[in-house]
Write an enzyme that holds these catalytic residues in place. Structure first.
Site, PDB file in Angstrom:
ATOM      1  N   TYR A 164       0.834  -1.209   0.000  1.00 54.20           N
ATOM      2  CA  TYR A 164       0.000   0.000   0.000  1.00 54.20           C
ATOM      3  C   TYR A 164       0.872   1.263   0.000  1.00 54.20           C
ATOM      4  O   TYR A 164       0.574   2.242  -0.695  1.00 54.20           O
ATOM      5  CB  TYR A 164      -0.952  -0.005   1.195  1.00 54.20           C
ATOM      6  CG  TYR A 164      -1.896  -1.189   1.208  1.00 54.20           C
ATOM      7  CD1 TYR A 164      -2.429  -1.698   0.027  1.00 54.20           C
ATOM      8  CD2 TYR A 164      -2.246  -1.823   2.407  1.00 54.20           C
ATOM      9  CE1 TYR A 164      -3.279  -2.791   0.035  1.00 54.20           C
ATOM     10  CE2 TYR A 164      -3.105  -2.916   2.426  1.00 54.20           C
ATOM     11  CZ  TYR A 164      -3.606  -3.392   1.235  1.00 54.20           C
ATOM     12  OH  TYR A 164      -4.445  -4.477   1.250  1.00 54.20           O
TER      13      TYR A 164
HETATM   14  C1  LIG Z   1      -0.686  -8.432   0.980  1.00 58.88           C
HETATM   15  C2  LIG Z   1      -0.656  -9.309  -0.244  1.00 58.88           C
HETATM   16  C3  LIG Z   1      -1.997  -9.240  -0.953  1.00 58.88           C
HETATM   17  C4  LIG Z   1       0.429  -8.746  -1.191  1.00 58.88           C
HETATM   18  O1  LIG Z   1       0.502  -9.534  -2.363  1.00 58.88           O
HETATM   19  P1  LIG Z   1       1.911 -10.167  -2.841  1.00 58.88           P
HETATM   20  O2  LIG Z   1       1.671 -10.725  -4.170  1.00 58.88           O
HETATM   21  O3  LIG Z   1       2.411 -11.086  -1.772  1.00 58.88           O
HETATM   22  O4  LIG Z   1       2.905  -8.925  -2.841  1.00 58.88           O
HETATM   23  P2  LIG Z   1       3.209  -7.790  -3.901  1.00 58.88           P
HETATM   24  O5  LIG Z   1       2.357  -7.832  -5.101  1.00 58.88           O
HETATM   25  O6  LIG Z   1       3.273  -6.513  -3.157  1.00 58.88           O
HETATM   26  O7  LIG Z   1       4.638  -8.233  -4.323  1.00 58.88           O
HETATM   27  C5  LIG Z   1       5.753  -7.815  -3.583  1.00 58.88           C
HETATM   28  C6  LIG Z   1       6.844  -8.815  -3.657  1.00 58.88           C
HETATM   29  O8  LIG Z   1       6.896  -9.411  -4.967  1.00 58.88           O
HETATM   30  C7  LIG Z   1       8.162  -9.145  -5.553  1.00 58.88           C
HETATM   31  N1  LIG Z   1       7.870  -8.887  -6.961  1.00 58.88           N
HETATM   32  C8  LIG Z   1       7.301  -7.784  -7.482  1.00 58.88           C
HETATM   33  N2  LIG Z   1       7.179  -7.923  -8.819  1.00 58.88           N
HETATM   34  C9  LIG Z   1       7.677  -9.147  -9.108  1.00 58.88           C
HETATM   35  C10 LIG Z   1       7.829  -9.873 -10.300  1.00 58.88           C
HETATM   36  N3  LIG Z   1       7.428  -9.362 -11.482  1.00 58.88           N
HETATM   37  N4  LIG Z   1       8.356 -11.118 -10.231  1.00 58.88           N
HETATM   38  C11 LIG Z   1       8.749 -11.630  -9.057  1.00 58.88           C
HETATM   39  N5  LIG Z   1       8.626 -10.985  -7.879  1.00 58.88           N
HETATM   40  C12 LIG Z   1       8.104  -9.754  -7.930  1.00 58.88           C
HETATM   41  C13 LIG Z   1       8.728  -7.967  -4.835  1.00 58.88           C
HETATM   42  O9  LIG Z   1      10.135  -7.988  -4.857  1.00 58.88           O
HETATM   43  C14 LIG Z   1       8.192  -8.176  -3.428  1.00 58.88           C
HETATM   44  O10 LIG Z   1       8.933  -9.129  -2.713  1.00 58.88           O
HETATM   45  P3  LIG Z   1       9.231  -8.932  -1.138  1.00 58.88           P
HETATM   46  O11 LIG Z   1       7.933  -8.573  -0.448  1.00 58.88           O
HETATM   47  O12 LIG Z   1       9.773 -10.243  -0.728  1.00 58.88           O
HETATM   48  O13 LIG Z   1      10.192  -7.793  -1.072  1.00 58.88           O
HETATM   49  C15 LIG Z   1      -0.322 -10.783   0.091  1.00 58.88           C
HETATM   50  O14 LIG Z   1       0.993 -10.872   0.597  1.00 58.88           O
HETATM   51  C16 LIG Z   1      -1.298 -11.404   1.071  1.00 58.88           C
HETATM   52  O15 LIG Z   1      -2.312 -11.958   0.679  1.00 58.88           O
HETATM   53  N6  LIG Z   1      -0.993 -11.314   2.383  1.00 58.88           N
HETATM   54  C17 LIG Z   1      -1.803 -11.909   3.416  1.00 58.88           C
HETATM   55  C18 LIG Z   1      -3.208 -11.353   3.446  1.00 58.88           C
HETATM   56  C19 LIG Z   1      -3.236  -9.861   3.586  1.00 58.88           C
HETATM   57  O16 LIG Z   1      -2.490  -9.290   4.371  1.00 58.88           O
HETATM   58  N7  LIG Z   1      -4.132  -9.227   2.821  1.00 58.88           N
HETATM   59  C20 LIG Z   1      -4.323  -7.807   2.872  1.00 58.88           C
HETATM   60  C21 LIG Z   1      -5.200  -7.519   4.043  1.00 58.88           C
HETATM   61  S1  LIG Z   1      -5.684  -5.839   4.029  1.00 58.88           S
END
Ligand SMILES: CC(C)(COP(=O)(O)OP(=O)(O)OC[C@H]1O[C@@H](n2cnc3c(N)ncnc32)[C@H](O)[C@@H]1OP(=O)(O)O)[C@@H](O)C(=O)NCCC(=O)NCCS
Length: 194
Positions: A164
């Site tokens: 975010y």
């Molecule tokens: C929060 C959430 C939705 C974020 O989604 P995500 O896919 O995990 O994360 P992002 O899209 O932000 O990706 C970020 C990571 O991907 C990596 N990334 C970004 N683009 C990329 C790509 N093209 N290829 C590979 N990795 C990539 C980044 O380096 C980063 O890694 P890091 O966090 O280890 O530094 C997910 O982690 C989740 O479901 N969490 C638990 C539930 C939750 O908290 N939901 C929100 C409640 S409000």
């Protein structure tokens, strides 16, 4: 196998509700059974004005991604905020309590997309899927703002907070307690387009 983002219709959501809720429960580490309490609420949300949902699906081709058997890796949805909604009433009340002026509240709350749910299955987190889902969800919105709530976490040290902040969401209310929930939440928001 590749990952495809597909938009879900309300009927698609109904058909794939079990998969979507399983991701929600695993991602949030909620106890099994939580999905039963949320099912009717997610279906009710799908009937709201401006509802949009996007899923990340693992499939060999874009055509295969619409098959009910293709594994779901992520789910995101939201809808247009409105005065008769509990969430808007809670947030507006919270803003008044922290002394926000009426103009500020009106600017924020009269036109926004509520990003209600965003979850990536634990095995697919950390490769950019969450960001891709948000971007797709918000790419055609006509609202002025996007608002969301997320649990407060020490030092904002989790992937949701990092995502975010990276996307430019700023504080609307911090340490907010929704009625009936002991956990502290942050309300975050930003203007649209992203
Ligand atoms: C929060 C959430 C939705 C974020 O989604 P995500 O896919 O995990 O994360 P992002 O899209 O932000 O990706 C970020 C990571 O991907 C990596 N990334 C970004 N683009 C990329 C790509 N093209 N290829 C590979 N990795 C990539 C980044 O380096 C980063 O890694 P890091 O966090 O280890 O530094 C997910 O982690 C989740 O479901 N969490 C638990 C539930 C939750 O908290 N939901 C929100 C409640 S409000």
């Amino acid at each position: 196998m590749a990952t495809h983002l597909i938009e879900l219709s309300p009927d698609d959501m109904k058909r794939r509700l079990g998969d979507a809720l399983a991701i929600y429960v695993d991602a949030m580490r909620y106890p099994r059974g939580t999905e039963d309490q949320r099912a009717s609420m997610w279906l009710e949300h799908a009937r709201r004005a401006g509802w949009k949902a996007v899923a990340a699906i693992e499939a060999g081709s874009a055509a295969d991604a619409s098959s009910i058997d293709a594994p779901m890796l992520g789910i995101a949805y939201g809808y247009c905020g409105a005065p008769d909604q509990w969430w808007q009433q809670q947030v507006s009340g919270g803003l008044r309590r922290i002394g926000a002026d009426a103009q500020h509240i009106s600017n924020l709350m009269s036109s926004y997309f509520e990003l209600t749910e965003l979850h990536i299955h634990p095995r697919a987190q950390g490769r950019g899927l969450g960001e891709a889902l948000i971007r797709r969800l918000l790419d055609d919105r006509s609202e002025r703002n996007v608002l969301l709530s997320t649990p407060e976490v020490n030092g904002e040290a989790n992937r949701a907070w990092r995502l975010y902040r990276r996307l430019g969401f700023t504080d609307v209310i911090r340490d907010y307690h929704f009625a009936g929930d002991p956990r502290a939440f942050a309300i975050l928001g930003r203007g649209l387009p992203l």
